[in-house]
Enzyme design. Structure first.
Site, mmCIF file in Angstrom:
data_model
loop_
_atom_site.group_PDB
_atom_site.id
_atom_site.type_symbol
_atom_site.label_atom_id
_atom_site.label_comp_id
_atom_site.label_asym_id
_atom_site.label_seq_id
_atom_site.Cartn_x
_atom_site.Cartn_y
_atom_site.Cartn_z
ATOM 1 N N LYS A 126 17.060 1.293 -5.708
ATOM 2 C CA LYS A 126 17.052 2.420 -4.664
ATOM 3 C C LYS A 126 18.314 3.296 -4.993
ATOM 4 C CE LYS A 126 15.701 -0.112 -1.381
ATOM 5 N NZ LYS A 126 15.622 -0.841 -0.199
ATOM 6 N N GLU A 164 15.135 -2.795 3.206
ATOM 7 C CA GLU A 164 15.730 -1.885 4.024
ATOM 8 C C GLU A 164 15.566 -0.359 3.662
ATOM 9 O OE1 GLU A 164 19.888 -2.469 2.111
ATOM 10 O OE2 GLU A 164 20.798 -1.047 3.534
ATOM 11 N N ARG A 184 12.224 -10.786 -10.200
ATOM 12 C CA ARG A 184 11.873 -9.317 -9.846
ATOM 13 C C ARG A 184 11.003 -8.664 -10.949
ATOM 14 N NH1 ARG A 184 16.281 -7.514 -7.007
ATOM 15 N NH2 ARG A 184 15.702 -5.207 -7.262
#
Ligand code: ATP
Ligand code: MG
Length: 556
Positions: A268, A34, A258
């Protein structure tokens, strides 16, 4: 580096699929960032996995910007993401944007409505949540759930036309309000957002939710293996359901753990806060776990890929020691970085029996680990800088460096003997006096002496001035994300130490940003982009030895 290792579980799946002729053995993965921030090392893990799989199985990887949220996205991020992926050493097959599929996604939504599998909701987010039940109590239908297909089609079209305000209506899937999986309880498919989108401008005021964009985008692109992180496991039934009901290309979702790294945060949103609130100097601050921060810190693409390889592909979340990342870069730079002399905490040394004004060029190998690295010469004179810590006024027994009466070798030069020193009014040593042994010159030593210590130096008249930035971990605790306290209260107040006036060998004035060196005895350093023609700025990438492993062992 083709170290033998067993297949990870995703490679096993891919190999089985190829063996069974699934998708005719075709492998197409995608990396779907994104564009709402800079990539971090967690993304590197996903990039190495997705692009690596495609490389290994003769496939391809699309770069798809998952730009379905107009509010947080920006083209600056798009550009940085592309730069970082290329820097890591990968090239995508196609550059795609989920926003390019808005028209197609809208058509898919209409199809769902027509099948009686989606409806326009009037209830607010809170009301929807309240009616959703709990994992053990089924949800209750809202009045909108029984709307007719015709009414839903009309309302959805009017949503698109902008007849409603943000939050006034949503489109929901008519799935299963009693499902034990809360994601199946009539999840949102579309929401209204009157906001400017970085690519589609003001064309749209309704935007698809992740669950009604991601799988459909995968399907449109004919992605064979859609790899995401573990938190999407509960979304998989929904991913499959939409694809089945729309009867479109059957992409499959697979999940892996992850990458988490100690002493940093990896989201982020949080990294953005650090930047925007000035806790660091930008996304590429060398303390940041971003790809651009690591690059500026002196990390190489290979060292980051190496970390991802070593970590492997796991099915359970875990925490990777920052020390492992440091190990990867240290190992590489030991092989590749030229050795140079840099004095970070300088004190003057005068060699009283060396002719004033004489300059000798001393030969020095660039890298003993690499016979092709060549050599250079270093100017030597009667006045040098050495490290303050290499001299002791009253040295204890096992101090093998310089002190009154002690002998030490100056690297690539002579053996010297400490004679005396001067101090200022505050008691700081200002000048050290020593004598040298002319017959002890490195490379042709005739002195017959062996000294235990070798120290580095630069000639005072010839040295270049450098600024050296020493970094420490950004957070004081191993896992700031797991703490109760606001993560920003856990920031290490001493994560940056700037040495304004260090002295380095003169040749370094010509070094260009990104060049990496080993400062003898001091660590690995990279030239920063803030360098000027008068002053080189260095970032310390990593120390020579793993000081942390020792420290953490002490603490335990
Ligand atoms: P963040 O929470 O940092 O914003 P994200 O998952 O929202 O991360 P995206 O831009 O959506 O960021 O992620 C792009 C891809 O990178 C996704 O497939 C995501 O699963 C993967 N990814 C993100 N963070 C990690 C991580 N720490 N380890 C491995 N893969 C990750
Ligand atoms: Mg995301």
């Amino acid at each position: 580096m083709s170290e033998e290792r067993s297949l990870n579980f995703i490679e096993q799946i891919v190999e089985e699929d190829i063996a069974n002729g699934v998708n005719d053995g075709r492998v197409l993965t995608r990396f779907p960032p994104e564009p709402n921030g800079y990539l971090h090392i967690g993304h590197a893990k996903s990039i190495v996995l997705n692009f690596g799989l495609a490389q290994k199985y003769n496939g391809k990887t699309n770069l798809r910007f998952d730009d379905t949220n107009p509010v947080t996205e920006d083209t600056e991020y798009v550009d940085s993401i592309k730069e970082d992926i290329r820097w890591l050493g990968f090239e995508w097959e196609k550059e795609l944007y989920a926003s390019d599929y808005f028209e197609q996604l809208y058509a898919f939504a209409v199809k769902m409505i027509e099948k009686g599998l989606a409806y326009v909701e009037d209830a607010s987010a809170d009301e929807i949540a309240a009616a959703k039940g709990t994992p053990t109590v089924p949800g209750t239908p809202t009045p909108a759930r029984s709307r007719s297909v015709a009414e839903n089609l009309d309302l959805f079209e009017r949503m698109r036309k902008g007849e409603f305000k943000d939050g006034e209506k949503t489109l929901r899937a008519k799935a299963d309000l009693a499902s034990p999986n809360m994601h199946m309880r009539d999840p949102l498919m579309y929401r209204i957002k009157h906001a400017h989108h970085h690519r589609t401008g003001d064309k749209w005021c309704i935007y698809p939710m992740y669950d009604f964009a991601h799988g459909q985008s995968d399907s449109i692109e004919h992605i064979t293996h859609s790899i995401c992180t573990l938190e999407f496991i509960p979304h998989r039934p929904l991913y499959d359901w939409f694809i089945k009901e729309l009867d479109i290309f059957p992409s499959r979702q697979y999940e892996f753990a992850r990458l988490n790294l100690t002493y940093t945060v990896m989201s982020k949103r949080k990294l953005k806060q650090l930047v925007e609130e000035g806790h660091v100097n930008g996304w590429d601050d060398p303390r940041m776990p971003t790809i651009s921060g690591l690059r500026r810190r002196g990390y190489t693409p290979a060292s980051i890929r190496q970390l991802c390889e070593r970590v492997g592909v796991q099915k359970r979340d875990n925490m990777i020691e920052l020390g492992l990342l440091e190990f990867c870069i240290r190992e590489e730079l030991n092989r590749t970085a030229n050795r140079v002399m840099a004095v970070l905490d300088p004190v003057k040394l005068v060699i009283t029996n060396y002719p004033e004004g004489q300059v000798e060029e001393m030969a020095a190998d660039n890298n003993p680990e690499d016979e092709n690295a060549g050599s250079r010469t270093l100017p030597f004179s009667n006045t040098l800088y050495i490290e303050r810590e290499d001299f002791m006024e009253a040295p204890p027994k096992k101090f093998f460096r310089l002190g009154p009466g002690l002998m030490v070798r100056l690297k690539n030069a002579y053996i010297i003997k400490g004679e005396s020193f001067e101090k200022d009014a505050d008691g700081n040593i200002t000048t050290i006096y020593a004598t040298y042994l002319p017959e002890s010159k490195s490379g042709g030593d005739q002195s017959g002496l062996t000294v235990k210590g070798t120290i580095h130096w630069v000639s005072a008249a010839h040295a270049a001035t450098a600024e050296v930035r020493i970094y420490d971990r950004l957070f004081t605790v191993e896992n700031p994300q797991a703490e109760e306290a606001d993560f920003k209260t856990l920031i290490n107040p001493d994560s940056l130490h700037i040495i304004k006036q260090a002295y380095v060998e003169p040749g370094l004035l010509k070094a260009t940003p990104g060049e990496r060196f080993q400062f003898l005895r001091k660590g690995y350093f990279v030239v920063d982009k803030d360098s000027t023609s008068e002053k080189v700025v260095f970032n310390r990438t990593v120390t020579l030895k793993d000081a942390w492993a020792k420290e953490s062992a002490k603490g335990k």
